[in-house]
Design an enzyme around this catalytic site. Structure first.
Site, PDB file in Angstrom:
ATOM      1  CD  GLU A  69      -5.747   4.438  -1.529  1.00 56.43           C
ATOM      2  OE1 GLU A  69      -5.923   4.616  -0.329  1.00 56.43           O
ATOM      3  OE2 GLU A  69      -6.649   4.050  -2.299  1.00 56.43           O
ATOM      4  CE1 TYR A 101      -3.778   2.433   0.811  1.00 59.99           C
ATOM      5  CE2 TYR A 101      -2.090   3.512   2.142  1.00 59.99           C
ATOM      6  CZ  TYR A 101      -3.321   3.540   1.513  1.00 59.99           C
ATOM      7  OH  TYR A 101      -4.103   4.662   1.576  1.00 59.99           O
TER       8      TYR A 101
END
Ligand code: GDP
Ligand code: MN
Length: 385
Positions: free
Chosen positions: A196, A108
Site C-alpha cells: 500500500e 491512494y
C-alpha cells in the site's frame, strides 16, 4: 510478516518507485544530524508496524534540527498508540527522518488479494491521505479497482484505465502508470499479501513519489525469501505470538480469559464463535496443527498458560492426524512442568479418545469432560473461577 516503512521503501527503491530521501535514526542526536544533512528541515516518522501514525503524533514536520531532536525525544520516550495498535501501543525504537515533500495531490494505491476474485486486485483513489477508511465507508465509489489475472499479470490497459480515473495531468500520468506496474512486480516477486502507498503524492514540480509505504509478506512464503527475514522486527510482535511462531503454532492473542487449545484452523474459529456465544471470551486463537507431538502440544499449552489473562482453558481436539492420546500427554506435560492449577474443560473425539481421556483423568488435573462443543462452552461458562 509485517515490515517497517523504511524497509518497504528500500524495496520500492530497488523497483524504481521514487521515495523521498531519508535517513534512519535511533536517537534524538541522530535525528538532529539527519535533519541537518537533509537541509535543516524534515519530517520525523515513528517506525512501528501499524498505520494511523499521522493522527496520533507519530509523524511530525519540523523546521530545524533542534525541533527534530525534540520530536525524536518525544517519540522514542513511549509507546505510540494509534487507531491500529490496540490500547498498549507499539514501541518506537527507530525513526525515519525524511526530506520534506511539497504535496500537490495525495492519492491512494494498494494491491492485495481479493478472495471473491481469487486473485490480486489493484485499488486506487484520488482521496489518499489519512482518511482512506472513511472514504471506503462513505464514498466507496471513489475507490476504483482492477482485478488482475495472475497468469497474464497487470496489463498496460488496466494501469491506463486506473490512471485515467485518477484524473492526472498528462505530464505525470506516465510516471504514475510506471509506479503501478512496478508495484505489481513488488507484490508478486516478494509474495506480498498487501502493498500500500498512502499517500502516493504528486509534488509541486510534478513528480510522483511514494510518501508512505506498507508491505505485508505472506508468512507461508517466507521459506523462499531468506533475504527478507532480515526485515523481521520481533520488538513489534506480540511476545506470545512470536514464541508461537518459533514453534510453528498458529496463534493469535485476543482479549478474553478462556485459553483455547484446538487442532485445525476451522475448528479453532468455530470454537471461538461458540465460546463467545455461550457468554465467555476467548483469550486466544490457537491451532496446534495436524502432526503435533506431545512436546509441540505441551509448548502450545505453555504459551496459553503463560498468558496472564487466562483463567480457564478450553481444549477442543478432533483426533485425526493428531491423536487424542498425544494431545492428552502434551497437556499433562505442560501442566506438570509449569505447576499450573488453571481449570480445564476438555472435549475430545476421534482417534484414541479413550486413551486420551484416561491420561487426563489419571493426571490429577482439574478437568471437566464434555461431549459436544456446545456443552464444552457451557461448562467453561459455568466454571467457578
Ligand atoms: P500514517 O498516518 O501512519 O499513514 O503515516 P503517513 O506516512 O501516511 O503520514 C501521514 C500524513 O503526514 C500524510 O498523509 C501527509 O499528509 C503528511 N506528511 C508526511 N510527510 C510529509 C511531508 O514531507 N510534507 C508534508 N507537507 N506532509 C507530510
Ligand atoms: Mn499513510
Amino acid at each position: 510478516m509485517n515490515i517497517h516503512e523504511f524497509q518497504a521503501k528500500e524495496i520500492f527503491s530497488r523497483y524504481g518507485i521514487p521515495v523521498p530521501r531519508g535517513i534512519v535514526a535511533t536517537t534524538p542526536a541522530e535525528a538532529k544530524a539527519a535533519t541537518q544533512e537533509l537541509g535543516g528541515q524534515s519530517v520525523v516518522k515513528a517506525q512501528i508496524h501499524a498505520g494511523g501514525r499521522g493522527k496520533s503524533g507519530g509523524v511530525q514536520l519540523v523546521r530545524s534540527p533542534e525541533e527534530a531532536e525534540e520530536a525524536a525525544q518525544r517519540m522514542l520516550a513511549s509507546n505510540l498508540v494509534t487507531p491500529q495498535t490496540g490500547p498498549g501501543g507499539a514501541p518506537v525504537q527507530k525513526l525515519l527522518i525524511e526530506e520534506l515533500a511539497d504535496i500537490k495531490k495525495e492519492l491512494y494505491v494498494a494491491l492485495t488479494i481479493d478472495r471473491g476474485h481469487r486473485g490480486p486486485v489493484l485499488l486506487v483513489s484520488t482521496q489518499g491521505g489519512m482518511d482512506i477508511e472513511e472514504v471506503a465507508a462513505n464514498d466507496p465509489q471513489d475507490i476504483h479497482n482492477e482485478p488482475i489475472d495472475p497468469l497474464s499479470g497487470l496489463m498496460p490497459f488496466q494501469t491506463r484505465r486506473l490512471v485515467r480515473k485518477l484524473g492526472l495531468d498528462p505530464s505525470v500520468a506516465g510516471d504514475a502508470a510506471k509506479v503501478l506496474q512496478a508495484l505489481y512486480r513488488v507484490f508478486v516477486d516478494n509474495d506480498c499479501s498487501l502493498v500500500e502507498i498512502n499517500p502516493l503524492i504528486v509534488t509541486g514540480d510534478d513528480r510522483v513519489v511514494a510518501l508512505d509505504a506498507k508491505i505485508n509478506l505472506d508468512d507461508d512464503s517466507m521459506f523462499r525469501h531468506a533475504d527478507l527475514m532480515k526485515y523481521r522486527d520481533i520488538s513489534q510482535e506480540d511476545p506470545l505470538e512470536a514464541q508461537a511462531s518459533d514453534f510453528d503454532i498458529a496463534y493469535v492473542n485476543l482479549y478474553g480469559d478462556v485459553g483455547c487449545l484446538v487442532n485445525g484452523a476451522g475448528l479453532a474459529m468455530a470454537t471461538l464463535d461458540v465460546t463467545n456465544a455461550a457468554g465467555a471470551a476467548p483469550a486466544n486463537f490457537l491451532d496446534v496443527g495436524g502432526g503435533a507431538t506431545p512436546e509441540k502440544v505441551s509448548s502450545a499449552v505453555k504459551i496459553i498458560l503463560s498468558d496472564p489473562k487466562v483463567r480457564r482453558v478450553l481444549v477442543n481436539i478432533f483426533g485425526g492426524i493428531l491423536r487424542c492420546d498425544i494431545a492428552g500427554e502434551g497437556i499433562v506435560m505442560a501442566y506438570k512442568e509449569t505447576g499450573s492449577t488453571i481449570p480445564l474443560v476438555v472435549r475430545m473425539l476421534g482417534t484414541n479418545v479413550v486413551e486420551g481421556k484416561e491420561i487426563l483423568a489419571a493426571s490429577g488435573l482439574a478437568v471437566v469432560f464434555a461431549d459436544t462443543l456446545a456443552e464444552a462452552a457451557d461448562a467453561i461458562k459455568q466454571l467457578q473461577i
